[in-house]
Scaffold this active site. Structure first.
Site, PDB file in Angstrom:
ATOM      1  N   TYR A  17       0.857  -1.191   0.000  1.00 24.85           N
ATOM      2  CA  TYR A  17       0.000   0.000   0.000  1.00 24.85           C
ATOM      3  C   TYR A  17       0.892   1.241   0.000  1.00 24.85           C
ATOM      4  CZ  TYR A  17      -3.581   3.329   1.267  1.00 24.85           C
ATOM      5  OH  TYR A  17      -4.411   4.409   1.261  1.00 24.85           O
ATOM      6  N   TYR A  68      -2.777   4.665   9.005  1.00 19.03           N
ATOM      7  CA  TYR A  68      -2.211   3.359   8.638  1.00 19.03           C
ATOM      8  C   TYR A  68      -1.232   2.820   9.676  1.00 19.03           C
ATOM      9  CZ  TYR A  68      -1.684  -0.195   4.995  1.00 19.03           C
ATOM     10  OH  TYR A  68      -1.714  -1.359   4.275  1.00 19.03           O
TER      11      TYR A  68
HETATM   12  P1  NAI Z   1      -8.117  -9.975   3.952  1.00 13.06           P
HETATM   13  O1  NAI Z   1      -8.423  -9.687   5.379  1.00 13.06           O
HETATM   14  O2  NAI Z   1      -9.157 -10.601   3.137  1.00 13.06           O
HETATM   15  O3  NAI Z   1      -6.769 -10.835   3.843  1.00 13.06           O
HETATM   16  C1  NAI Z   1      -5.736 -10.796   4.799  1.00 13.06           C
HETATM   17  C2  NAI Z   1      -5.347 -12.241   5.033  1.00 13.06           C
HETATM   18  O4  NAI Z   1      -4.189 -12.371   5.874  1.00 13.06           O
HETATM   19  C3  NAI Z   1      -6.481 -13.037   5.725  1.00 13.06           C
HETATM   20  O5  NAI Z   1      -6.873 -14.112   4.897  1.00 13.06           O
HETATM   21  C4  NAI Z   1      -5.831 -13.522   7.003  1.00 13.06           C
HETATM   22  O6  NAI Z   1      -6.340 -14.736   7.478  1.00 13.06           O
HETATM   23  C5  NAI Z   1      -4.365 -13.606   6.551  1.00 13.06           C
HETATM   24  N1  NAI Z   1      -3.451 -13.746   7.689  1.00 13.06           N
HETATM   25  C6  NAI Z   1      -3.380 -12.952   8.799  1.00 13.06           C
HETATM   26  N2  NAI Z   1      -2.442 -13.427   9.653  1.00 13.06           N
HETATM   27  C7  NAI Z   1      -1.895 -14.537   9.048  1.00 13.06           C
HETATM   28  C8  NAI Z   1      -0.886 -15.461   9.414  1.00 13.06           C
HETATM   29  N3  NAI Z   1      -0.212 -15.354  10.580  1.00 13.06           N
HETATM   30  N4  NAI Z   1      -0.588 -16.491   8.570  1.00 13.06           N
HETATM   31  C9  NAI Z   1      -1.241 -16.629   7.393  1.00 13.06           C
HETATM   32  N5  NAI Z   1      -2.207 -15.773   6.977  1.00 13.06           N
HETATM   33  C10 NAI Z   1      -2.539 -14.744   7.809  1.00 13.06           C
HETATM   34  O7  NAI Z   1      -7.701  -8.552   3.336  1.00 13.06           O
HETATM   35  P2  NAI Z   1      -7.010  -8.130   1.949  1.00 13.06           P
HETATM   36  O8  NAI Z   1      -7.292  -6.687   1.826  1.00 13.06           O
HETATM   37  O9  NAI Z   1      -7.389  -9.050   0.870  1.00 13.06           O
HETATM   38  O10 NAI Z   1      -5.458  -8.260   2.294  1.00 13.06           O
HETATM   39  C11 NAI Z   1      -4.535  -8.907   1.466  1.00 13.06           C
HETATM   40  C12 NAI Z   1      -3.276  -8.070   1.326  1.00 13.06           C
HETATM   41  O11 NAI Z   1      -3.555  -6.887   0.587  1.00 13.06           O
HETATM   42  C13 NAI Z   1      -2.679  -7.616   2.664  1.00 13.06           C
HETATM   43  O12 NAI Z   1      -1.254  -7.661   2.566  1.00 13.06           O
HETATM   44  C14 NAI Z   1      -3.135  -6.180   2.733  1.00 13.06           C
HETATM   45  O13 NAI Z   1      -2.329  -5.383   3.577  1.00 13.06           O
HETATM   46  C15 NAI Z   1      -2.988  -5.798   1.262  1.00 13.06           C
HETATM   47  N6  NAI Z   1      -3.638  -4.558   0.859  1.00 13.06           N
HETATM   48  C16 NAI Z   1      -4.953  -4.349   1.171  1.00 13.06           C
HETATM   49  C17 NAI Z   1      -5.551  -3.149   0.850  1.00 13.06           C
HETATM   50  C18 NAI Z   1      -6.973  -2.891   1.261  1.00 13.06           C
HETATM   51  O14 NAI Z   1      -7.386  -1.711   1.278  1.00 13.06           O
HETATM   52  N7  NAI Z   1      -7.763  -3.910   1.559  1.00 13.06           N
HETATM   53  C19 NAI Z   1      -4.830  -2.081   0.134  1.00 13.06           C
HETATM   54  C20 NAI Z   1      -3.469  -2.427  -0.191  1.00 13.06           C
HETATM   55  C21 NAI Z   1      -2.914  -3.616   0.177  1.00 13.06           C
END
Ligand code: NAI
Length: 273
Positions: A150, A160
């Site tokens: 991000y 953030y």
């Molecule tokens: P999400 O909440 O659907 O996915 C995050 C995932 O990380 C979840 O499936 C969760 O179970 C997993 N996770 C957390 N701790 C963990 C661990 N110890 N071991 C394995 N998995 C673990 O949300 P999203 O948005 O799809 O996030 C995916 C990526 O995208 C993240 O890196 C997030 O920071 C990034 N991102 C998200 C944005 C947003 O606005 N949603 C913007 C830019 C980047």
């Protein structure tokens, strides 16, 4: 629409929690484009159950793994290799979590144990996935590894919190491991810097909805959705982007290069009449 961009490719997709997840959309797209892959998530996320639906749809299995645990990653790779019948062509790191953000800790009152946790889950796990891959020699030549970032890695965004530093570390790992792995085996490593996206991780951030709307009108193309991010991920896994590595690639509808848009001025003027 292109077809079979990932035909014959095998890989691992982390981070699909529910249908809003970027990784969920990436799995649907990768399947549509002919890839075979294994899904994985933290054991606690698996208990929520939705990922099973995705696995059925994608005709695959789920292997639980905590991405902060080297042993879990080793086991994940061994079992996935057996199931897929060979080494991998792509890895998606779509993992992020900050206890400080979750619990609403302000930036001037961070809990440092939680800071370590944020970095470990959101950034160091990327290095662990790469290092275990290298040690096991589990990636094919020209494999593609992608992490999700991000823009708070480069610019200050008050909401953030410690995730800003986590993303800066993540992007740095992509550059440094990209250099190493490119020389070693032509493996490429990149991060995609994605628009604010309405997912569990995204919506957990204070003031997210207001910022989502702001970014939408500050970007000439509007915010990029999780589904369009999935398409971009697939291009990075494909052979059409073979010479792209060590990059942080903005997938944000133009937000990162916009100074101001007329729409933002109009909203500001309207509110100040
Ligand atoms: P999400 O909440 O659907 O996915 C995050 C995932 O990380 C979840 O499936 C969760 O179970 C997993 N996770 C957390 N701790 C963990 C661990 N110890 N071991 C394995 N998995 C673990 O949300 P999203 O948005 O799809 O996030 C995916 C990526 O995208 C993240 O890196 C997030 O920071 C990034 N991102 C998200 C944005 C947003 O606005 N949603 C913007 C830019 C980047």
């Amino acid at each position: 629409m292109p077809e079979n961009l990932l035909k014959g490719k095998k890989g691992i997709i982390t981070g699909a929690l529910d249908e809003n997840s970027i990784a969920w959309q990436a799995a649907l797209k990768a399947k549509e484009q002919g890839a075979k892959f294994v899904l994985t998530n933290a054991p606690i996320a698996m208990r929520m159950g939705a990922i099973k639906e995705l696995a059925d749809h994608c005709d695959t299995i789920i292997i639980p793994a905590d991405a902060t645990s080297v042993e879990d990653i080793e086991k994940l790779y061994d079992e996935a290799k057996e199931y897929l019948g060979g080494n991998f062509d792509f890895l998606l790191h779509s993992i992020g979590m900050s206890p400080n953000v979750r619990k609403g800790k302000p930036y001037g009152d961070l809990n440092y144990e939680w800071v370590q946790k944020s970095y470990d889950v959101s950034a160091i796990s990327f290095h662990k996935m790469l290092q275990v891959a290298e040690k096991k020699d589990i990636l094919n030549e020209w494999a593609s590894v992608v992490g999700l970032s991000y823009i708070a890695a480069q610019r200050a965004f008050p909401f953030y919190s410690d995730m800003s530093e986590a993303k800066a570390i993540l992007e740095s790992i992509a550059r440094n491991y990209g250099l190493r792995y490119g020389k070693l085996k032509k493996v490429r490593v990149n991060t995609i810097s994605q628009s604010p996206t309405k997912t569990t991780a995204g919506s957990g951030i204070g003031g997210f909805n207001d910022f989502y709307d702001f970014a939408d009108i500050a970007s000439p193309l509007g915010n990029a959705s999780a589904a369009s991010c999935a398409e971009y991920i697939v291009t990075l896994f494909s052979d059409f982007t073979r010479m792209v590595t060590m990059q942080n690639l903005f997938h944000d509808g133009g937000y990162s290069s916009s100074g101001i848009t007329q729409e933002l001025i109009d909203v500001f003027m309207e509110n100040n009449k």
